[in-house]
Design a protein around this motif. Sequence first.
Motif, PDB file in Angstrom:
ATOM      1  N   ILE D  22       0.827  -1.197   0.000  1.00  0.00           N
ATOM      2  CA  ILE D  22       0.000   0.000   0.000  1.00  0.00           C
ATOM      3  C   ILE D  22       0.865   1.252   0.000  1.00  0.00           C
ATOM      4  O   ILE D  22       0.709   2.153  -0.808  1.00  0.00           O
ATOM      5  CB  ILE D  22      -0.906   0.039   1.252  1.00  0.00           C
ATOM      6  N   ILE D  23       1.793   1.262   0.952  1.00  0.00           N
ATOM      7  CA  ILE D  23       2.623   2.453   1.090  1.00  0.00           C
ATOM      8  C   ILE D  23       3.416   2.700  -0.186  1.00  0.00           C
ATOM      9  O   ILE D  23       3.511   3.830  -0.673  1.00  0.00           O
ATOM     10  CB  ILE D  23       3.589   2.301   2.282  1.00  0.00           C
ATOM     11  N   VAL D  25       2.737   1.746  -3.289  1.00  0.00           N
ATOM     12  CA  VAL D  25       1.901   2.178  -4.414  1.00  0.00           C
ATOM     13  C   VAL D  25       1.559   3.656  -4.285  1.00  0.00           C
ATOM     14  O   VAL D  25       1.725   4.442  -5.229  1.00  0.00           O
ATOM     15  CB  VAL D  25       0.620   1.330  -4.498  1.00  0.00           C
ATOM     16  N   LEU D  26       1.111   4.019  -3.105  1.00  0.00           N
ATOM     17  CA  LEU D  26       0.756   5.423  -2.899  1.00  0.00           C
ATOM     18  C   LEU D  26       1.981   6.307  -3.066  1.00  0.00           C
ATOM     19  O   LEU D  26       1.933   7.377  -3.687  1.00  0.00           O
ATOM     20  CB  LEU D  26       0.130   5.620  -1.517  1.00  0.00           C
ATOM     21  N   LEU D  28       4.506   5.638  -4.839  1.00  0.00           N
ATOM     22  CA  LEU D  28       4.867   5.617  -6.253  1.00  0.00           C
ATOM     23  C   LEU D  28       4.133   6.711  -7.018  1.00  0.00           C
ATOM     24  O   LEU D  28       4.715   7.444  -7.809  1.00  0.00           O
ATOM     25  CB  LEU D  28       4.514   4.246  -6.827  1.00  0.00           C
ATOM     26  N   ILE D  29       2.828   6.809  -6.767  1.00  0.00           N
ATOM     27  CA  ILE D  29       2.020   7.801  -7.470  1.00  0.00           C
ATOM     28  C   ILE D  29       2.591   9.193  -7.234  1.00  0.00           C
ATOM     29  O   ILE D  29       2.835   9.961  -8.174  1.00  0.00           O
ATOM     30  CB  ILE D  29       0.551   7.755  -6.992  1.00  0.00           C
ATOM     31  N   ILE D  30       2.836   9.497  -5.991  1.00  0.00           N
ATOM     32  CA  ILE D  30       3.304  10.843  -5.669  1.00  0.00           C
ATOM     33  C   ILE D  30       4.700  11.075  -6.237  1.00  0.00           C
ATOM     34  O   ILE D  30       5.001  12.096  -6.840  1.00  0.00           O
ATOM     35  CB  ILE D  30       3.289  11.062  -4.152  1.00  0.00           C
ATOM     36  N   PHE D  32       6.039   9.638  -8.755  1.00  0.00           N
ATOM     37  CA  PHE D  32       5.966   9.713 -10.202  1.00  0.00           C
ATOM     38  C   PHE D  32       5.495  11.082 -10.664  1.00  0.00           C
ATOM     39  O   PHE D  32       6.126  11.720 -11.510  1.00  0.00           O
ATOM     40  CB  PHE D  32       5.014   8.624 -10.699  1.00  0.00           C
ATOM     41  N   TYR D 254       1.281  17.170 -16.175  1.00  0.00           N
ATOM     42  CA  TYR D 254       2.010  16.779 -14.959  1.00  0.00           C
ATOM     43  C   TYR D 254       2.151  17.953 -14.016  1.00  0.00           C
ATOM     44  O   TYR D 254       1.962  17.844 -12.812  1.00  0.00           O
ATOM     45  CB  TYR D 254       3.393  16.244 -15.337  1.00  0.00           C
ATOM     46  N   ALA D 257      -1.166  18.643 -12.382  1.00  0.00           N
ATOM     47  CA  ALA D 257      -1.450  17.605 -11.397  1.00  0.00           C
ATOM     48  C   ALA D 257      -0.628  17.834 -10.135  1.00  0.00           C
ATOM     49  O   ALA D 257      -1.134  17.747  -9.005  1.00  0.00           O
ATOM     50  CB  ALA D 257      -1.156  16.223 -11.976  1.00  0.00           C
ATOM     51  N   LEU D 260      -1.939  20.843  -8.168  1.00  0.00           N
ATOM     52  CA  LEU D 260      -3.199  20.494  -7.506  1.00  0.00           C
ATOM     53  C   LEU D 260      -2.927  19.604  -6.297  1.00  0.00           C
ATOM     54  O   LEU D 260      -3.431  19.827  -5.190  1.00  0.00           O
ATOM     55  CB  LEU D 260      -4.121  19.791  -8.501  1.00  0.00           C
ATOM     56  N   LEU D 261      -2.101  18.587  -6.534  1.00  0.00           N
ATOM     57  CA  LEU D 261      -1.769  17.670  -5.459  1.00  0.00           C
ATOM     58  C   LEU D 261      -1.110  18.410  -4.299  1.00  0.00           C
ATOM     59  O   LEU D 261      -1.492  18.249  -3.125  1.00  0.00           O
ATOM     60  CB  LEU D 261      -0.813  16.595  -5.999  1.00  0.00           C
ATOM     61  N   VAL D 264      -3.705  20.544  -2.381  1.00  0.00           N
ATOM     62  CA  VAL D 264      -4.622  19.785  -1.518  1.00  0.00           C
ATOM     63  C   VAL D 264      -3.879  19.136  -0.362  1.00  0.00           C
ATOM     64  O   VAL D 264      -4.299  19.229   0.797  1.00  0.00           O
ATOM     65  CB  VAL D 264      -5.360  18.724  -2.359  1.00  0.00           C
ATOM     66  N   LEU D 265      -2.747  18.497  -0.675  1.00  0.00           N
ATOM     67  CA  LEU D 265      -2.001  17.859   0.411  1.00  0.00           C
ATOM     68  C   LEU D 265      -1.505  18.893   1.405  1.00  0.00           C
ATOM     69  O   LEU D 265      -1.502  18.661   2.608  1.00  0.00           O
ATOM     70  CB  LEU D 265      -0.832  17.049  -0.145  1.00  0.00           C
TER      71      LEU D 265
END
Lengths: 253, 253, 296, 284, 219, 219
Positions: D22-23, D25-26, D28-30, D32, D254, D257, D260-261, D264-265
């Motif tokens: 889980i950690i 993957v999450l 990875l998204i960030i 990336f 990108y 994104a 935005l990320l 929000v974060l």
Amino acid sequence: MANNTKIMVENLIFYYGNDKALEDVSMLIQENKITALIGPSGCGKSTFLRVLNRMNDLIPGTKLKGKVLIDGYDIYSNTTDVVELRKKVGMVFQKSNPFPKSIFDNVAYGPRAHGIRDKARLTNIVEESLEKAAIWDEVKDKLKQSAMELSGGQQQRLCIARALAINPEIILMDEPASALDPISTAKIEELIRVLKEKYTIVIVTHNMQQAARVSDYTGFFLLGELIEFSDTNKIFTSPQDSRTEDYITGRFG
Amino acid sequence: MANNTKIMVENLIFYYGNDKALEDVSMLIQENKITALIGPSGCGKSTFLRVLNRMNDLIPGTKLKGKVLIDGYDIYSNTTDVVELRKKVGMVFQKSNPFPKSIFDNVAYGPRAHGIRDKARLTNIVEESLEKAAIWDEVKDKLKQSAMELSGGQQQRLCIARALAINPEIILMDEPASALDPISTAKIEELIRVLKEKYTIVIVTHNMQQAARVSDYTGFFLLGELIEFSDTNKIFTSPQDSRTEDYITGRFG
Amino acid sequence: MISRKGKDLLIQNLFLFFASISILVLFLIMAFLFKEGLPIIEVVSPLRFLFGKSWYPTYEPPEFGILPLIMGSVAVTLGAITIAIPLGVATAIYLSEVANLRVKELLKPVIELLAGVPSVVYGFFGLVVVAPWIQDLFDLPTGLTALTASIMLGIMASPTVISISEDALSSVPISYREASLALGTTKWHTAISVTVPAALSGICTACILGMARAIEETMTVLMVAGGAAIIPTTLLQPVRPMTANIIAEMGEAVHGSEHFHALFAIAVVLFFITLALNLLADYISHRFKETGSATL
Amino acid sequence: MKRQQIYQQVAFGGLRLSTLTIISVLGLIIWFLGKEGVSALSWEFLTQAPRNGMTEGGIFPALVGTLCLTLGAIIFALPLGVFAAIYLTEYAKQGRLVRIIRLGINNLAGVPSVVFGLFGLAMFVEYLNFGPSILAGSLTLGILILPTIIRASEEALLAIPQTFREASLALGASKWHTIYKAVLPPAIPGILTGTILGIGRAAGETAPIIFTAACFYTARLPHSIFDQVMALPFHLYVLATEGTHFEKTLPLQYGTALVLLGLVLGINLIAVIIRTRLRRKIRW
Amino acid sequence: MERHFEKELHALKENLLKMGALVEQAIANAIKSLVERDSELAEKTIHSDSEIDELEIKLEEMAIRLLALRQPMARDLRFIVKGTKIITDLERMGDLAVNICERALELNKEPPLKPYIDLPRMAEKAQLMLKESLDAFVREDTELALKVCQDDQLIDDLNNQIFRELLTFMLEDPRTISRAIRISFISKYIERIGDHATNIAEDVIYMVKAKDIRHGHTD
Amino acid sequence: MERHFEKELHALKENLLKMGALVEQAIANAIKSLVERDSELAEKTIHSDSEIDELEIKLEEMAIRLLALRQPMARDLRFIVKGTKIITDLERMGDLAVNICERALELNKEPPLKPYIDLPRMAEKAQLMLKESLDAFVREDTELALKVCQDDQLIDDLNNQIFRELLTFMLEDPRTISRAIRISFISKYIERIGDHATNIAEDVIYMVKAKDIRHGHTD
Ligand SMILES: Nc1ncnc2c1ncn2[C@@H]1O[C@H](COP(=O)(O)OP(=O)(O)OP(=O)(O)O)[C@@H](O)[C@H]1O
Ligand SMILES: Nc1ncnc2c1ncn2[C@@H]1O[C@H](COP(=O)(O)OP(=O)(O)OP(=O)(O)O)[C@@H](O)[C@H]1O
Ligand SMILES: [Mg+2]
Ligand SMILES: [Mg+2]
Ligand SMILES: O=P([O-])([O-])[O-]
């Protein structure tokens, strides 16, 4: 009944991190007797009690020096199996903490965990334990009911039954009646007195009267030290140490 | 000091919904005396206590019959100002419940609520109240510190100081020491005894010894009824009702 | 100056006023949905609407069968929860029962933070990273499939599952664990036979809410699910979940038209599905409340 | 007994693996998005309007639009939500009605955001005739986060021990004084957390604003609350799904994104920090 | 199950009765050794007083232990406090029995003065009072206790009568003086035994009614 | 601030001492009324015994109240339990003083037998013992208490000596018999007073050392 030493604590020193919580405590706990530990808040009673079944292992950063022998074996040696130790040394907590399961399942929890699956045998153990804990008559018709629906005093006796079900030799009790009303307290005390025929009991209480009522031996702790340890009778009628005298006559602090 | 009736309760009946919690209770509470209420769990002690400052108003669905007169005025009449009543009848709870504010702000809370804004006057009141509650010496150097950082016994005395700060005439205490260790308990008891010189005190406790130690009068409740009410001395050495005798000698239930 | 009692009453009524507004607004939403959605009944029977196999709103005569859309939602959601629930619950158990305090205090807020990542960002990631990868892996004409959506939704929903499950597990009183350990059991035995059962209602709630999160998700599925309004037979086909359908077509639907009402009717269906899930979660968390388990 | 220990080892291994998955993957998204997006970031990117059919330039109008919409949503939802929560917990008679209202609010918190979009469209854009505008969009987002705020505030208020209220009332304080001085202060962290989480949600939402506020493109900054605006999430959606220039605008995507990320974060992080700070200070 | 505390209270009661029985026996033996001029019995009785003494210490320790460990209240408390008083009374009665024996030993060395008539009657009465006071104590019977208090008058009267009689003897025949005086002492001892029984009876009444009737106190 | 309980304990102690002083006075007066043939003083002393009796009841109630309300332990408990015993001893000494007065009244009606020499000495000794035993009690002074216990022997010896002397008197002159007997009673009373003082001293030793020294008990 001969007086046999069941637990032998020698020069025990205990640290939480760098704070010394117990300071050179030595004590001989007799088999089939009730030993009470009294003392002001924070003096290390609970710590001492939890050293005896290694519940303190759960707290990180603790350190222990000295020896704790049960039946002659050092329970802090490397080869000790903690799980086995705790089967032998049952514990009852200050606040009754039955599992949110049926009365039956609560008592059967320990035996099941130790691999007993046979229904008849379990039923037997449950009934016996509940009887020993003097609560069988009150619950026999509602074994399937949730344990949470019992009154505080009943819950506490259920927890005692649960501890008895794993057939321990020693029972540790940390202020088992402090959250109860006087009537339930009286019942628990009566029960403790009956249990000593089969078990060795160590009870922590900050109620001196309670220690006086139930125990055979009493130890008085102060700031992590065991100030006086002897016959309950003696402690409460003619203590040797003036700090003990001050504490039990309410002249302390 | 003459014995004056401060609170007069007459044929009080109290319901929670349809459950009767108090049954025809009459009691005269004397000025500048300590009146203790004892009895088994659920007998209505707390209910009775909370009737006296109408804290029961907060619970929906309650019903009250009978009369409660304080200084001769019916506190349940339509014209009673509840806020004024509660200024006159302070309350201390079982678990110490300081606000998560500084020690100063805790004590100043009541006076401020009643419109006192003057800094000097507030400081005065706070200091006086803390002194009366025998905790001034322990906190005088840290009035700005959060009250949550005090020990349990200190918190309870702070709560007493907070109640004193609104200058009440009567102080109700619902098991004020049940969560405390014996030494803090002794301090609170000593304090209560000192306070009676200025206040009328009603204290609920399920610790009979405590009632015996602190009070001038004792009332024994059972199932919502006031079984016996008299001199503490008398209740504990020679009670008139056999149920009282059974309870205080531990033969009950 | 007004009396103290008067002041109190005034303030109370002020609050009542604001509370009424917000509650009114919230109930207005439902009213609007129904007002705009119900007229579709005049065109198509509720059963045909729900179970009709074709969705051709712009044909003449139009067909308003939303079964393909429902099946799209179902496929994507089932896919998502098969990923999110095992991983999420296992992680929650790890955090509360195994990890030491430092690790837990670090990971818990990080995971909660991730729950706030906007769905369009997930959609974007799915679109540019996951879809091409799926396409290559299975050698598909397009990577925009139910599987892609499932994976993205699974990842999206797992923080919800972890966070709520972990709360439930942590709020199981420490005394249960102590009681179990004191009876001579291992940590693992304690975890599965005391802690998890005690937190079960909270964990169920977490799973249901995770599932709700997947069903109600809009932008991600709009971007990565492919958008074909057919009943899927495998996860490797493109699908068109209900939410995606609404947003995709609302722009074109003429205000007041049958199509318009049909889209609102889908919203009504969604509303009821969410309602059902929420009621279920509510029921479960209340049902086991007295057994000391944690809920929301 | 040894067997029990082995079970434990195996089980714990499985749990560790899940967590790691889980950690990562999450993460990875960030990672990336960060890796790809950071090259697009520049001062111009943040401060200029898109150019050339949105294939070049920055995201300034979208950033401003998102800020306007979010602010509007907060102005609308915060007082309403908090006041409603106070009324429901402190004043309303706790009974069947309040329970139903609570259920309704809970349920709305879980209703798909597109449904809110539809409502906004029907109510503000059409019925009240605001047209797609900041006002309509803000109101829609406001209503969207209203349940979140009510629920968080209610929870914060309910978590305040009853004893605080009793203590205050027993000191002869009036009801309002009790709420204002004894109940609200310790509840502030909880209310604040709920609110900030709401802000984060409003900033990141797309579906509700598609019909109510957002436009594909406008270079001009809004002058009134009746103007349409660009918004970051919608901008990203448009760029990513508009097939024609997909490859060309990829860096822009990108970048958007990532912004935005980050936005929000960042907002959520503030919530977490505030919460832990205040929790540490106010304990009971 | 019976409460532990009650068991202990019961044990205290039992031991008190046992002590009472020993004292009764001691008194009976003392009088017997006097009347039957049985010096051996007197010696034995004197010797066995140590048993009573030991019981006294044991009982007092039991009572103190109960007070310390059980914090009794109300009736239980009165029972234990009065119990300690009764113990003292009993022990004293035991000593008086010893005193009688001592006088008897002295008297037995000389020729008999006259047949004892009133003295045994008086002793019997005193024994009865002791027995009844203990019965009253066990049964918490205040009526019986009141009777004991009233009976004391009888003993006092007998004592006076004996004294007057002995006086006559002495005046008539000075050789009897030392014997008569010893007998008058014995009479006095028995009178004291009666007094102690009365004390016990008064304590019983206080214990049951929580009312002090000593020194004619009433309220 | 001083503990409430300690105040009450203090009050109990004070009252005990007050009672002791009254008893001492009563004994002194009794002997004085005898030696100086002052019947009026004797009457007065008899009369004032009721004060002692009342104090006894009051003190016993205080002790019971303390036991019930304060649940004393250890030293405090021993103090109170032994206190109740001391009260009884004091009361009994008061009664003995009354008895002396009664005999004095009777003797004063007849011509003096002989000047009293040993009797006042004995009485003085007994008074001293009482005083010292109470001092020992207040100061928790076991050495003083031990001295009191030893002094008792002296009184016993004097008592025997007086008795032998009186016997001679009686044998020589039978008319003195009734007076001599009365005097021997008085001597006996004083001897008992000494015994009670010894009891108090023993109680003090127990109270302080928590050790029973009665009946030659040691462990
Ligand atoms: N987990 C812990 N970490 C650090 N210090 C601890 C911990 N538990 C206890 N202590 C400290 O060790 C000392 C002894 O505590 P312990 O709980 O044994 O006291 P106690 O005698 O049982 O008191 P109480 O009557 O209040 O239960 C105290 O000073 C306490 O602050
Ligand atoms: N809020 C309530 N609603 C309904 N019943 C109540 C409520 N509070 C108390 N009762 C009932 O009223 C009775 C009296 O309760 P109360 O709290 O006065 O007892 P208490 O004597 O204070 O007991 P305790 O010693 O356990 O505090 C009980 O039967 C209780 O169950
Ligand atoms: Mg402890
Ligand atoms: Mg209560
Ligand atoms: O932004 P959404 O949650 O509507 O996808």
